[in-house]
Design an enzyme around this catalytic site. Structure first.
Site, PDB file in Angstrom:
ATOM      1  N   TRP A  10       0.787  -1.319  -0.061  1.00  0.00           N
ATOM      2  CA  TRP A  10      -0.040   0.132  -0.059  1.00  0.00           C
ATOM      3  C   TRP A  10       0.857   1.338  -0.020  1.00  0.00           C
ATOM      4  O   TRP A  10       0.062   2.274  -0.067  1.00  0.00           O
ATOM      5  CB  TRP A  10      -0.886  -0.189   1.177  1.00  0.00           C
ATOM      6  CG  TRP A  10      -2.142  -0.784   1.061  1.00  0.00           C
ATOM      7  CD1 TRP A  10      -2.416  -1.518   0.006  1.00  0.00           C
ATOM      8  CD2 TRP A  10      -3.166  -1.194   2.055  1.00  0.00           C
ATOM      9  NE1 TRP A  10      -3.735  -2.485   0.414  1.00  0.00           N
ATOM     10  CE2 TRP A  10      -4.097  -2.054   1.578  1.00  0.00           C
ATOM     11  CE3 TRP A  10      -3.437  -0.684   3.312  1.00  0.00           C
ATOM     12  CZ2 TRP A  10      -5.060  -2.412   2.231  1.00  0.00           C
ATOM     13  CZ3 TRP A  10      -4.279  -1.046   4.092  1.00  0.00           C
ATOM     14  CH2 TRP A  10      -5.242  -2.026   3.520  1.00  0.00           C
ATOM     15  N   HIS A 103      12.951  -2.170  -1.188  1.00  0.00           N
ATOM     16  CA  HIS A 103      12.111  -1.615  -2.551  1.00  0.00           C
ATOM     17  C   HIS A 103      12.807  -0.462  -3.076  1.00  0.00           C
ATOM     18  O   HIS A 103      13.422   0.365  -2.599  1.00  0.00           O
ATOM     19  CB  HIS A 103      10.922  -1.115  -2.126  1.00  0.00           C
ATOM     20  CG  HIS A 103       9.785  -1.045  -2.972  1.00  0.00           C
ATOM     21  ND1 HIS A 103       9.689   0.120  -3.787  1.00  0.00           N
ATOM     22  CD2 HIS A 103       8.635  -1.708  -3.451  1.00  0.00           C
ATOM     23  CE1 HIS A 103       8.835   0.263  -4.625  1.00  0.00           C
ATOM     24  NE2 HIS A 103       8.102  -0.918  -4.414  1.00  0.00           N
ATOM     25  N   GLU A 152      11.352  -6.479  -9.312  1.00  0.00           N
ATOM     26  CA  GLU A 152      10.546  -5.239  -9.626  1.00  0.00           C
ATOM     27  C   GLU A 152      11.417  -4.336 -10.488  1.00  0.00           C
ATOM     28  O   GLU A 152      12.179  -3.555 -10.189  1.00  0.00           O
ATOM     29  CB  GLU A 152      10.154  -4.258  -8.695  1.00  0.00           C
ATOM     30  CG  GLU A 152       9.224  -5.162  -7.644  1.00  0.00           C
ATOM     31  CD  GLU A 152       8.197  -4.228  -6.884  1.00  0.00           C
ATOM     32  OE1 GLU A 152       7.046  -4.361  -7.115  1.00  0.00           O
ATOM     33  OE2 GLU A 152       8.838  -3.329  -6.363  1.00  0.00           O
ATOM     34  N   SER A 189       3.247  -2.862 -12.194  1.00  0.00           N
ATOM     35  CA  SER A 189       1.933  -2.781 -13.103  1.00  0.00           C
ATOM     36  C   SER A 189       1.436  -4.152 -13.237  1.00  0.00           C
ATOM     37  O   SER A 189       0.616  -4.131 -14.331  1.00  0.00           O
ATOM     38  CB  SER A 189       2.292  -2.101 -14.391  1.00  0.00           C
ATOM     39  OG  SER A 189       2.933  -0.698 -14.302  1.00  0.00           O
TER      40      SER A 189
HETATM   41  P1  13P Z   1       2.517  -1.009  -9.237  1.00  0.00           P
HETATM   42  O1  13P Z   1       1.840  -2.072  -8.958  1.00  0.00           O
HETATM   43  O2  13P Z   1       1.798   0.456  -8.799  1.00  0.00           O
HETATM   44  O3  13P Z   1       3.557  -0.750 -10.456  1.00  0.00           O
HETATM   45  O4  13P Z   1       3.729  -0.986  -7.999  1.00  0.00           O
HETATM   46  C1  13P Z   1       4.650  -2.066  -7.912  1.00  0.00           C
HETATM   47  C2  13P Z   1       5.337  -1.916  -6.738  1.00  0.00           C
HETATM   48  O5  13P Z   1       6.234  -1.016  -6.403  1.00  0.00           O
HETATM   49  C3  13P Z   1       5.071  -2.829  -5.635  1.00  0.00           C
HETATM   50  O6  13P Z   1       5.940  -2.987  -4.650  1.00  0.00           O
END
Ligand code: 13P
Length: 226
Positions: A10, A103, A152, A189
């Site tokens: 979140w 992250h 990511e 995404s």
């Molecule tokens: P989105 O799903 O908004 O691209 O974000 C990915 C994210 O950073 C999850 O940790």
């Protein structure tokens, strides 16, 4: 059947009343019975709210016996003590089972280094918090003791432009080859429409969802479609 992790991040969103409204709507999607069959489904659903909501969500999950787990979004690299503004692993472990570490937003906005992230992993493990360790590519080093990695790619985060599932799968393959990692999740995404393209890849064991996890209906569709 593969064990999947479906993780909601979140970020710095939701007040207490918004979180309550989210939970009511999320569980209204016929999800309770679906989630209670979860032992067969093999889906672990982890909600990572901001620190401010961890304790009240922990109470709600326990009170209603919800098959949801809690994760923190960050942890101090310091043990408990005189560290103003920090949350130590022992404090988080009171409420959360998992913690997101490394992250790309923390690496970029708070200049977190590989060395610092290694200390966060060590602190977490000392208090039985399971790290969900984020990397931006297979080149980011992964500390010893990590078992769950979230890949990511920066270009896919919040852009609406997810990576090609086959490319994500080949990065996941490399990550598993270099390190002793049992689960690699994909993040960037993810939507109800594309989630299955990722979770059906042989080396991808779940998803880390940002934007779409803020909407309870979309996140429940992601859980079902994964
Ligand atoms: P989105 O799903 O908004 O691209 O974000 C990915 C994210 O950073 C999850 O940790």
């Amino acid at each position: 059947m593969k064990h999947l992790y479906i993780v909601a991040n979140w970020k710095a969103n939701k007040t207490s009343s918004e979180a309550h409204a989210w939970l009511i709507q999320f569980l209204n999607q016929d999800l309770i019975s679906y989630l209670h069959q979860n032992t067969q489904l093999k889906k672990t659903i982890i909600i990572c709210p901001p620190f401010t909501l961890l304790s009240e969500l922990a109470i709600l999950f326990a009170q209603y016996d919800l098959p949801l787990s809690l994760g923190a979004q960050n942890v101090s690299h310091f043990p408990e003590g005189s560290h103003t503004g920090e949350e130590s692993a022992v404090q988080l472990a009171e409420f959360a089972k998992y913690v997101i570490i490394g992250h790309s937003e923390r690496r970029e906005e708070f200049l977190e280094t590989d060395e610092l992230l290694r200390k966060k992993v060590d602190e977490s493990k000392r208090h039985m918090l399971i790290p969900i360790y984020c990397v931006r590519s297979e080149k980011d080093p992964i500390p010893d003791g990590v078992t769950i990695v979230a890949y990511e790619p920066q270009s896919a985060i919040g852009s609406g432009k997810a990576e090609l599932p086959s490319v994500a799968n080949s990065v996941a393959t490399k990550i598993k080859k270099i390190n002793k990692i049992s689960s690699v999740l994909y993040g960037g995404s993810v939507t109800p429409e594309n989630v299955h393209e990722f979770t059906s890849q042989s080396m991808i064991d779940g998803v880390l969802v940002g934007t779409a996890s803020l909407d309870p209906i979309m996140f429940s569709q992601i859980v079902v479609n994964a």
